[in-house]
Design a protein around this motif. Structure first.
Motif, PDB file in Angstrom:
ATOM      1  N   ARG A   1     -77.639 -62.365  51.783  1.00 38.80           N
ATOM      2  CA  ARG A   1     -76.562 -63.085  51.551  1.00 38.80           C
ATOM      3  C   ARG A   1     -76.905 -64.683  51.932  1.00 38.80           C
ATOM      4  NH1 ARG A   1     -73.728 -59.205  53.956  1.00 38.80           N
ATOM      5  NH2 ARG A   1     -73.610 -60.217  55.858  1.00 38.80           N
ATOM      6  N   THR A   2     -77.740 -64.787  52.979  1.00 35.79           N
ATOM      7  CA  THR A   2     -77.991 -66.011  53.301  1.00 35.79           C
ATOM      8  C   THR A   2     -79.086 -66.751  52.227  1.00 35.79           C
ATOM      9  OG1 THR A   2     -77.814 -65.285  55.591  1.00 35.79           O
ATOM     10  CG2 THR A   2     -78.815 -67.641  55.503  1.00 35.79           C
ATOM     11  N   LEU A   3     -79.995 -66.236  51.894  1.00 42.18           N
ATOM     12  CA  LEU A   3     -80.839 -66.488  50.854  1.00 42.18           C
ATOM     13  C   LEU A   3     -80.278 -66.797  49.595  1.00 42.18           C
ATOM     14  CD1 LEU A   3     -84.127 -64.577  51.727  1.00 42.18           C
ATOM     15  CD2 LEU A   3     -83.577 -67.183  52.290  1.00 42.18           C
ATOM     16  N   GLY A   4     -79.026 -66.013  49.061  1.00 38.38           N
ATOM     17  CA  GLY A   4     -78.418 -66.405  47.873  1.00 38.38           C
ATOM     18  C   GLY A   4     -79.023 -66.311  46.751  1.00 38.38           C
ATOM     19  N   ASP A   5     -79.042 -67.536  45.900  1.00 42.26           N
ATOM     20  CA  ASP A   5     -79.542 -67.420  44.482  1.00 42.26           C
ATOM     21  C   ASP A   5     -81.134 -67.341  44.568  1.00 42.26           C
ATOM     22  OD1 ASP A   5     -79.836 -69.970  45.344  1.00 42.26           O
ATOM     23  OD2 ASP A   5     -79.254 -70.734  43.408  1.00 42.26           O
ATOM     24  N   ILE A   6     -81.757 -67.546  45.643  1.00 42.72           N
ATOM     25  CA  ILE A   6     -83.097 -67.473  45.869  1.00 42.72           C
ATOM     26  C   ILE A   6     -83.811 -66.028  45.595  1.00 42.72           C
ATOM     27  CG2 ILE A   6     -85.325 -67.446  47.617  1.00 42.72           C
ATOM     28  CD1 ILE A   6     -83.802 -69.771  48.720  1.00 42.72           C
ATOM     29  N   VAL A   7     -82.862 -65.058  45.928  1.00 41.73           N
ATOM     30  CA  VAL A   7     -83.372 -63.618  45.963  1.00 41.73           C
ATOM     31  C   VAL A   7     -83.861 -63.127  44.376  1.00 41.73           C
ATOM     32  CG1 VAL A   7     -83.013 -61.188  46.154  1.00 41.73           C
ATOM     33  CG2 VAL A   7     -82.416 -62.845  47.976  1.00 41.73           C
ATOM     34  N   PRO A   8     -82.832 -63.511  43.499  1.00 39.83           N
ATOM     35  CA  PRO A   8     -83.058 -63.028  42.075  1.00 39.83           C
ATOM     36  C   PRO A   8     -84.151 -63.722  41.324  1.00 39.83           C
ATOM     37  CG  PRO A   8     -80.834 -63.504  42.401  1.00 39.83           C
ATOM     38  CD  PRO A   8     -81.427 -64.085  43.706  1.00 39.83           C
ATOM     39  N   ARG A   9     -84.717 -65.233  42.138  1.00 42.52           N
ATOM     40  CA  ARG A   9     -85.745 -65.706  41.321  1.00 42.52           C
ATOM     41  C   ARG A   9     -87.258 -65.236  41.827  1.00 42.52           C
ATOM     42  NH1 ARG A   9     -83.533 -71.141  43.643  1.00 42.52           N
ATOM     43  NH2 ARG A   9     -85.662 -71.610  43.903  1.00 42.52           N
ATOM     44  N   ILE A  10     -87.269 -64.279  42.950  1.00 45.36           N
ATOM     45  CA  ILE A  10     -88.333 -63.835  43.459  1.00 45.36           C
ATOM     46  C   ILE A  10     -88.737 -62.295  42.905  1.00 45.36           C
ATOM     47  CG2 ILE A  10     -88.763 -65.367  45.349  1.00 45.36           C
ATOM     48  CD1 ILE A  10     -87.771 -63.461  47.134  1.00 45.36           C
ATOM     49  N   HIS A  11     -89.855 -61.790  43.116  1.00 42.54           N
ATOM     50  CA  HIS A  11     -90.145 -60.355  42.783  1.00 42.54           C
ATOM     51  C   HIS A  11     -89.894 -59.256  43.855  1.00 42.54           C
ATOM     52  CE1 HIS A  11     -91.387 -56.954  40.638  1.00 42.54           C
ATOM     53  NE2 HIS A  11     -92.496 -56.587  41.609  1.00 42.54           N
ATOM     54  N   ALA A  12     -90.244 -59.914  45.001  1.00 43.01           N
ATOM     55  CA  ALA A  12     -90.356 -59.046  46.434  1.00 43.01           C
ATOM     56  C   ALA A  12     -90.128 -59.829  47.676  1.00 43.01           C
ATOM     57  CB  ALA A  12     -91.707 -58.317  46.357  1.00 43.01           C
ATOM     58  N   LEU A  13     -89.410 -59.266  48.359  1.00 45.38           N
ATOM     59  CA  LEU A  13     -89.103 -59.714  49.892  1.00 45.38           C
ATOM     60  C   LEU A  13     -89.253 -58.753  50.792  1.00 45.38           C
ATOM     61  CD1 LEU A  13     -87.993 -62.079  51.709  1.00 45.38           C
ATOM     62  CD2 LEU A  13     -85.901 -61.162  50.955  1.00 45.38           C
ATOM     63  N   ALA A  14     -90.218 -59.019  51.860  1.00 43.50           N
ATOM     64  CA  ALA A  14     -90.479 -57.827  52.684  1.00 43.50           C
ATOM     65  C   ALA A  14     -89.687 -58.676  54.031  1.00 43.50           C
ATOM     66  CB  ALA A  14     -91.692 -57.781  53.058  1.00 43.50           C
ATOM     67  N   ILE A  15     -88.883 -58.049  54.811  1.00 41.68           N
ATOM     68  CA  ILE A  15     -88.265 -58.577  55.642  1.00 41.68           C
ATOM     69  C   ILE A  15     -88.644 -57.765  57.123  1.00 41.68           C
ATOM     70  CG2 ILE A  15     -85.958 -59.035  56.812  1.00 41.68           C
ATOM     71  CD1 ILE A  15     -85.014 -59.102  54.053  1.00 41.68           C
ATOM     72  N   GLU A  16     -88.802 -58.552  58.274  1.00 45.30           N
ATOM     73  CA  GLU A  16     -89.086 -58.050  59.701  1.00 45.30           C
ATOM     74  C   GLU A  16     -88.327 -59.009  60.407  1.00 45.30           C
ATOM     75  OE1 GLU A  16     -93.269 -58.509  60.491  1.00 45.30           O
ATOM     76  OE2 GLU A  16     -93.902 -57.737  58.388  1.00 45.30           O
ATOM     77  N   ALA A  17     -87.126 -58.293  60.860  1.00 45.58           N
ATOM     78  CA  ALA A  17     -86.041 -58.961  61.744  1.00 45.58           C
ATOM     79  C   ALA A  17     -85.887 -58.283  62.871  1.00 45.58           C
ATOM     80  CB  ALA A  17     -84.701 -58.838  60.759  1.00 45.58           C
ATOM     81  N   SER A  18     -85.687 -59.122  63.829  1.00 41.54           N
ATOM     82  CA  SER A  18     -85.242 -58.667  65.301  1.00 41.54           C
ATOM     83  C   SER A  18     -84.334 -59.677  65.877  1.00 41.54           C
ATOM     84  CB  SER A  18     -86.613 -58.448  66.167  1.00 41.54           C
ATOM     85  OG  SER A  18     -87.329 -59.708  66.364  1.00 41.54           O
ATOM     86  N   ASP A  19     -83.815 -59.176  67.138  1.00 49.71           N
ATOM     87  CA  ASP A  19     -83.075 -60.165  67.954  1.00 49.71           C
ATOM     88  C   ASP A  19     -83.851 -60.836  68.958  1.00 49.71           C
ATOM     89  OD1 ASP A  19     -83.373 -57.993  69.454  1.00 49.71           O
ATOM     90  OD2 ASP A  19     -81.097 -57.658  69.882  1.00 49.71           O
TER      91      ASP A  19
END
Length: 82
Positions: free
Chosen positions: A64-82
């Protein structure tokens, strides 16, 4: 550049650590790859705002934060922590 846009938008999550890596060259010849890269990304992010969220909720918030960027790329790997 897409990586710069991603870094800028992800600042909204007030990260304590943030890396946005363009891994496109590692996927040359694979589906979704195109000349010039900017198709495959990895985001490593640590932010207190992610602390109480499940893995799925963290990924949804980042998308959601990246918004319209996501449809413009093919792949997104996410490593998230607090």
């Amino acid at each position: 550049m897409i990586a710069d846009e991603m870094r800028e938008r992800l600042q909204a999550l007030q990260p304590t650590r943030l890396e946005v890596l363009d891994e496109s060259e590692q996927h040359q010849g694979h589906s979704g790859w195109r000349e010039g890269g900017q198709t495959h990304f990895r985001v490593r992010i640590a932010a207190p705002t992610l602390g109480d969220l499940s893995r799925v909720e963290r990924h949804r918030l980042i998308h959601r934060t990246l918004g319209d960027i996501v449809p413009r790329i093919h792949a997104l790997a996410i490593e998230a922590s607090d």
